[in-house]
Motif scaffolding. Structure first.
Motif, PDB file in Angstrom:
ATOM      1  N   ILE A 190       1.058  -1.214   0.066  1.00 27.55           N
ATOM      2  CA  ILE A 190       0.034   0.216  -0.170  1.00 27.55           C
ATOM      3  C   ILE A 190       0.610   0.822   0.078  1.00 27.55           C
ATOM      4  O   ILE A 190       0.709   1.970  -0.991  1.00 27.55           O
ATOM      5  N   PHE A 191       1.975   0.915   0.631  1.00 28.84           N
ATOM      6  CA  PHE A 191       2.805   2.278   0.492  1.00 28.84           C
ATOM      7  C   PHE A 191       3.411   2.688  -0.231  1.00 28.84           C
ATOM      8  O   PHE A 191       3.883   3.929  -0.814  1.00 28.84           O
ATOM      9  N   ASN A 192       3.746   1.485  -1.033  1.00 32.49           N
ATOM     10  CA  ASN A 192       4.199   1.697  -3.135  1.00 32.49           C
ATOM     11  C   ASN A 192       2.802   2.222  -3.729  1.00 32.49           C
ATOM     12  O   ASN A 192       3.435   1.673  -5.060  1.00 32.49           O
ATOM     13  N   GLY A 193       1.895   2.074  -3.421  1.00 34.81           N
ATOM     14  CA  GLY A 193       0.631   2.630  -4.493  1.00 34.81           C
ATOM     15  C   GLY A 193       0.317   1.701  -5.239  1.00 34.81           C
ATOM     16  O   GLY A 193      -0.397   2.038  -5.558  1.00 34.81           O
ATOM     17  N   GLY A 194       0.357   0.354  -4.827  1.00 39.22           N
ATOM     18  CA  GLY A 194      -0.041  -1.415  -4.699  1.00 39.22           C
ATOM     19  C   GLY A 194      -1.558  -1.547  -4.458  1.00 39.22           C
ATOM     20  O   GLY A 194      -1.839  -0.766  -3.289  1.00 39.22           O
ATOM     21  N   ILE A 195      -1.988  -2.512  -4.464  1.00 40.24           N
ATOM     22  CA  ILE A 195      -3.244  -3.144  -3.510  1.00 40.24           C
ATOM     23  C   ILE A 195      -2.742  -4.537  -3.095  1.00 40.24           C
ATOM     24  O   ILE A 195      -2.048  -5.239  -4.674  1.00 40.24           O
ATOM     25  N   PRO A 196      -3.064  -4.571  -2.346  1.00 41.42           N
ATOM     26  CA  PRO A 196      -2.508  -6.368  -2.098  1.00 41.42           C
ATOM     27  C   PRO A 196      -4.048  -6.798  -1.910  1.00 41.42           C
ATOM     28  O   PRO A 196      -4.558  -6.989  -1.903  1.00 41.42           O
ATOM     29  N   VAL A 197      -3.556  -8.371  -2.252  1.00 41.75           N
ATOM     30  CA  VAL A 197      -5.060  -9.459  -3.487  1.00 41.75           C
ATOM     31  C   VAL A 197      -4.478 -10.551  -2.161  1.00 41.75           C
ATOM     32  O   VAL A 197      -3.506 -10.911  -2.663  1.00 41.75           O
ATOM     33  N   LEU A 198      -5.200 -11.045  -1.286  1.00 43.79           N
ATOM     34  CA  LEU A 198      -5.247 -11.826  -0.471  1.00 43.79           C
ATOM     35  C   LEU A 198      -4.852 -13.084  -0.858  1.00 43.79           C
ATOM     36  O   LEU A 198      -6.526 -13.853  -1.940  1.00 43.79           O
TER      37      LEU A 198
ATOM     38  N   ARG B 259       2.164 -16.307  22.622  1.00 46.57           N
ATOM     39  CA  ARG B 259       1.789 -15.143  21.845  1.00 46.57           C
ATOM     40  C   ARG B 259       0.578 -16.108  20.920  1.00 46.57           C
ATOM     41  O   ARG B 259       0.333 -17.141  19.950  1.00 46.57           O
ATOM     42  N   PRO B 260      -0.291 -15.574  20.495  1.00 45.01           N
ATOM     43  CA  PRO B 260      -1.638 -15.611  19.489  1.00 45.01           C
ATOM     44  C   PRO B 260      -0.851 -15.811  18.351  1.00 45.01           C
ATOM     45  O   PRO B 260      -0.205 -15.209  17.528  1.00 45.01           O
ATOM     46  N   PHE B 261      -1.591 -16.254  17.005  1.00 46.81           N
ATOM     47  CA  PHE B 261      -1.435 -16.060  15.605  1.00 46.81           C
ATOM     48  C   PHE B 261      -2.096 -15.057  15.059  1.00 46.81           C
ATOM     49  O   PHE B 261      -2.510 -14.520  15.746  1.00 46.81           O
ATOM     50  N   PHE B 262      -1.122 -14.717  13.901  1.00 47.59           N
ATOM     51  CA  PHE B 262      -1.673 -13.452  13.763  1.00 47.59           C
ATOM     52  C   PHE B 262      -3.585 -13.585  13.447  1.00 47.59           C
ATOM     53  O   PHE B 262      -3.761 -14.748  13.148  1.00 47.59           O
ATOM     54  N   LEU B 263      -3.503 -12.456  12.985  1.00 47.63           N
ATOM     55  CA  LEU B 263      -4.394 -11.847  12.347  1.00 47.63           C
ATOM     56  C   LEU B 263      -4.853 -11.936  10.918  1.00 47.63           C
ATOM     57  O   LEU B 263      -3.839 -11.112  11.280  1.00 47.63           O
ATOM     58  N   GLY B 264      -5.791 -12.289   9.737  1.00 44.55           N
ATOM     59  CA  GLY B 264      -6.391 -12.342   9.257  1.00 44.55           C
ATOM     60  C   GLY B 264      -5.762 -10.950   8.378  1.00 44.55           C
ATOM     61  O   GLY B 264      -6.606  -9.784   9.387  1.00 44.55           O
ATOM     62  N   MET B 265      -5.238 -10.849   7.229  1.00 45.29           N
ATOM     63  CA  MET B 265      -4.952  -9.251   6.916  1.00 45.29           C
ATOM     64  C   MET B 265      -6.840  -8.586   6.567  1.00 45.29           C
ATOM     65  O   MET B 265      -7.030  -7.536   6.582  1.00 45.29           O
ATOM     66  N   HIS B 266      -7.636  -9.245   6.189  1.00 44.73           N
ATOM     67  CA  HIS B 266      -9.056  -8.881   5.430  1.00 44.73           C
ATOM     68  C   HIS B 266      -9.680  -9.015   6.726  1.00 44.73           C
ATOM     69  O   HIS B 266     -10.835  -8.517   6.499  1.00 44.73           O
ATOM     70  N   ASP B 267      -9.212  -9.143   8.282  1.00 47.88           N
ATOM     71  CA  ASP B 267      -9.942  -9.332   9.326  1.00 47.88           C
ATOM     72  C   ASP B 267      -9.292  -8.249  10.276  1.00 47.88           C
ATOM     73  O   ASP B 267      -9.788  -7.595  10.972  1.00 47.88           O
ATOM     74  N   GLN B 268      -8.498  -6.672   9.499  1.00 50.27           N
ATOM     75  CA  GLN B 268      -7.807  -5.866  10.073  1.00 50.27           C
ATOM     76  C   GLN B 268      -8.287  -4.260  10.447  1.00 50.27           C
ATOM     77  O   GLN B 268      -8.837  -4.187   9.170  1.00 50.27           O
ATOM     78  N   PRO B 269      -9.125  -4.060  11.474  1.00 51.33           N
ATOM     79  CA  PRO B 269     -10.136  -2.918  11.134  1.00 51.33           C
ATOM     80  C   PRO B 269      -9.587  -1.564  10.573  1.00 51.33           C
ATOM     81  O   PRO B 269     -10.312  -0.976   9.326  1.00 51.33           O
ATOM     82  N   VAL B 270      -7.863  -1.590  10.428  1.00 49.22           N
ATOM     83  CA  VAL B 270      -7.324  -0.183   9.526  1.00 49.22           C
ATOM     84  C   VAL B 270      -7.932  -0.616   8.025  1.00 49.22           C
ATOM     85  O   VAL B 270      -8.063  -0.131   7.178  1.00 49.22           O
ATOM     86  N   PHE B 271      -7.502  -1.648   7.494  1.00 47.30           N
ATOM     87  CA  PHE B 271      -8.321  -2.431   6.011  1.00 47.30           C
ATOM     88  C   PHE B 271      -9.719  -2.289   5.963  1.00 47.30           C
ATOM     89  O   PHE B 271     -10.095  -2.097   5.136  1.00 47.30           O
ATOM     90  N   LYS B 272     -10.690  -2.864   7.143  1.00 44.25           N
ATOM     91  CA  LYS B 272     -11.928  -2.915   6.703  1.00 44.25           C
ATOM     92  C   LYS B 272     -12.382  -1.595   6.451  1.00 44.25           C
ATOM     93  O   LYS B 272     -13.019  -1.298   5.623  1.00 44.25           O
TER      94      LYS B 272
ATOM     95  N   GLU C 294     -11.407   0.958   5.366  1.00 42.63           N
ATOM     96  CA  GLU C 294     -10.431   1.386   3.648  1.00 42.63           C
ATOM     97  C   GLU C 294     -12.080   0.263   2.583  1.00 42.63           C
ATOM     98  O   GLU C 294     -11.754   0.122   1.410  1.00 42.63           O
ATOM     99  N   GLY C 295     -12.572  -0.822   3.237  1.00 46.28           N
ATOM    100  CA  GLY C 295     -13.005  -1.020   2.568  1.00 46.28           C
ATOM    101  C   GLY C 295     -12.040  -2.218   1.413  1.00 46.28           C
ATOM    102  O   GLY C 295     -12.861  -3.087   0.956  1.00 46.28           O
ATOM    103  N   LEU C 296     -11.202  -2.304   2.043  1.00 47.51           N
ATOM    104  CA  LEU C 296     -10.314  -3.078   1.332  1.00 47.51           C
ATOM    105  C   LEU C 296     -10.656  -5.137   1.531  1.00 47.51           C
ATOM    106  O   LEU C 296     -11.093  -4.993   2.654  1.00 47.51           O
ATOM    107  N   PHE C 297     -10.394  -5.846   0.561  1.00 47.06           N
ATOM    108  CA  PHE C 297     -11.006  -6.822   0.928  1.00 47.06           C
ATOM    109  C   PHE C 297     -12.545  -7.577   1.373  1.00 47.06           C
ATOM    110  O   PHE C 297     -12.935  -8.565   2.106  1.00 47.06           O
ATOM    111  N   GLN C 298     -13.380  -6.881   0.715  1.00 47.91           N
ATOM    112  CA  GLN C 298     -14.561  -6.950   0.958  1.00 47.91           C
ATOM    113  C   GLN C 298     -15.274  -7.819   0.308  1.00 47.91           C
ATOM    114  O   GLN C 298     -15.305  -8.440  -1.084  1.00 47.91           O
ATOM    115  N   GLY C 299     -16.007  -8.668   1.263  1.00 50.45           N
ATOM    116  CA  GLY C 299     -16.746  -9.609   0.675  1.00 50.45           C
ATOM    117  C   GLY C 299     -16.225 -11.474   0.233  1.00 50.45           C
ATOM    118  O   GLY C 299     -16.395 -11.987  -0.286  1.00 50.45           O
TER     119      GLY C 299
END
Ligand SMILES: Cc1ncc(COP(=O)(O)O)c(C=O)c1O
Length: 385
Positions: free
Chosen positions: A89-97, A325-338, A340-345
């Protein structure tokens, strides 16, 4: 409390760090930086190394070297650290999961293939790179990724932050299968040397590549894109992501005993597995026949039939003096991305399940057999209560 991680530093680290202090080479120039870059790159089977200030910075620089245009896409796993998504994202791209697969918790290469081929079929020209992330010490199955990248002209940015020294049997279906180090399999690879890594510089990271132009770009980006021929004259914007000579001294000292470090981690992994393997409903790390695991962290996943999630399991272990330590939380579940509407649906059920049911046990290099026994007894008591 048995800590989830404790670094193990030795006399050689002290000797090298003392040399920095004695000679005054304490900042981002000095003999240890270049030596650490050269030796780490050679260890991983790559030609060039650019040391940076941490693994997140390494990803930021690596993605910048991929030369994205605004809106270009990079496929990353849903189960990873936020550093991967934010570098895109910081490089102007879009992550696809792409979801992870349930055995190794690494990127599911079947789903990756389907996603890439779907994009190709639709004539989508946005996809530029794939970012496999080796998880908790176990390699991603790289052959299918290399094949896709070759077929469709994609760049591979390999995040090897968690797998120092892990090996992958490359080309296992061909005539000449070869064991290769993780971080030596893509076009660009990245490492973290944070305090919980097999090799630590306190904070630190590195970008590796075989491509001289990329290496030069990475070195420039980490140092504000200063130009050697004309000081304070800039054609591009960069960062101050420099590693210090003191940090490189620490890293180099540990690289000298890399085999010992890996042996300790593999001993720890085996010791846990021997003691936990008969507990029903407890998924342990696997080692695929094409992989040499380095057990960066010993992760476990509780089956739902146990009737407990990882938060509750961690609480009960803490009560018994065991930090996890807990495992990672999925990228689609990150409030910061939600937000922004990323990974919706989109849904990533394996990531959701292991994020909810997984944690890692104390796994530092300083762990003792008696600590492993205590952890395993506590795990057994809690699950078989
Ligand atoms: C897979 C992965 N990538 C990147 C990073 C970021 O590294 P750092 O903490 O050095 O910024 C980490 C951190 O542990 C990681 O696990």
């Amino acid at each position: 409390m048995i800590p989830v991680n404790e670094p193990l530093l030795g006399e050689r680290e002290l000797e090298y760090v003392m040399e920095c202090i004695r000679t005054g080479w304490i900042s981002s120039a000095g003999r240890f930086i270049e030596e650490f870059e050269e030796k780490w790159a050679a260890y991983c089977g790559m030609k060039h190394g650019a040391a940076v200030s941490n693994g997140t910075a390494a990803l930021q620089v690596a993605v910048a070297c991929a030369g994205l245009k605004p809106g270009d896409e990079i496929i990353i796993p849903s189960f990873t650290i936020i550093s991967c998504a934010q570098a895109v994202i910081f490089n102007g791209g879009i992550p696809v999961l792409v979801d992870c697969e349930p055995r190794t918790w690494c990127m599911d290469t079947e789903q990756l293939k389907a996603k890439v081929e779907d994009k190709v079929k639709k004539g989508d020209k946005k996809l530029k790179a794939i970012m496999p992330v080796h998880i908790y010490g176990h390699p991603v199955d790289m052959d299918p990724i290399i094949e896709l990248a070759e077929r469709y002209g994609l760049i591979i940015i390999e995040d090897a932050a968690e797998v120092h020294g892990a090996e992958y049997l490359s080309g296992r279906n061909g005539a000449d299968p070869t064991w290769k180090k993780c971080g030596g399999l893509g076009h660009i690879s990245t490492f973290s040397f944070y305090a919980n890594k097999l090799i630590t510089t306190g904070e630190g990271g590195m970008v590796l590549t075989n491509d001289q132009t990329i290496a030069e770009k990475a070195r420039s980006l980490r140092n504000l894109c200063f130009r050697p021929e004309k000081r304070f004259f800039h054609n591009e914007l960069g960062h101050n992501f420099r590693l210090t000579n003191i940090q490189a001294a620490l890293g180099l000292a540990q690289l000298e005993r890399m085999e010992e470090i890996i042996a300790k981690k593999r001993w720890m992994g085996q010791a846990y597995t021997e003691r936990l393997q008969d507990i029903p409903g407890l998924q342990l790390p696997v080692e695929e026949p094409w992989a040499n695991h380095v057990y960066w962290m010993y992760g476990v996943v509780l089956d739902e039939s146990i009737g407990m999630d990882a938060v509750e399991f961690a609480r009960l272990l803490r009560e018994q003096g065991i930090e996890t330590r807990p495992f990672f939380l999925g990228m689609h579940d990150q409030p910061v991305f939600k937000k922004e509407g990323l990974f919706q649906g989109e849904s990533f059920p394996v990531t959701d399940r292991i994020a909810r049911q997984g944690l890692y046990l104390p796994s530092g290099l300083a762990i003792t057999e008696s600590q492993i026994n205590q952890v395993c007894e506590a795990v057994r008591r809690i699950i078989l209560k």
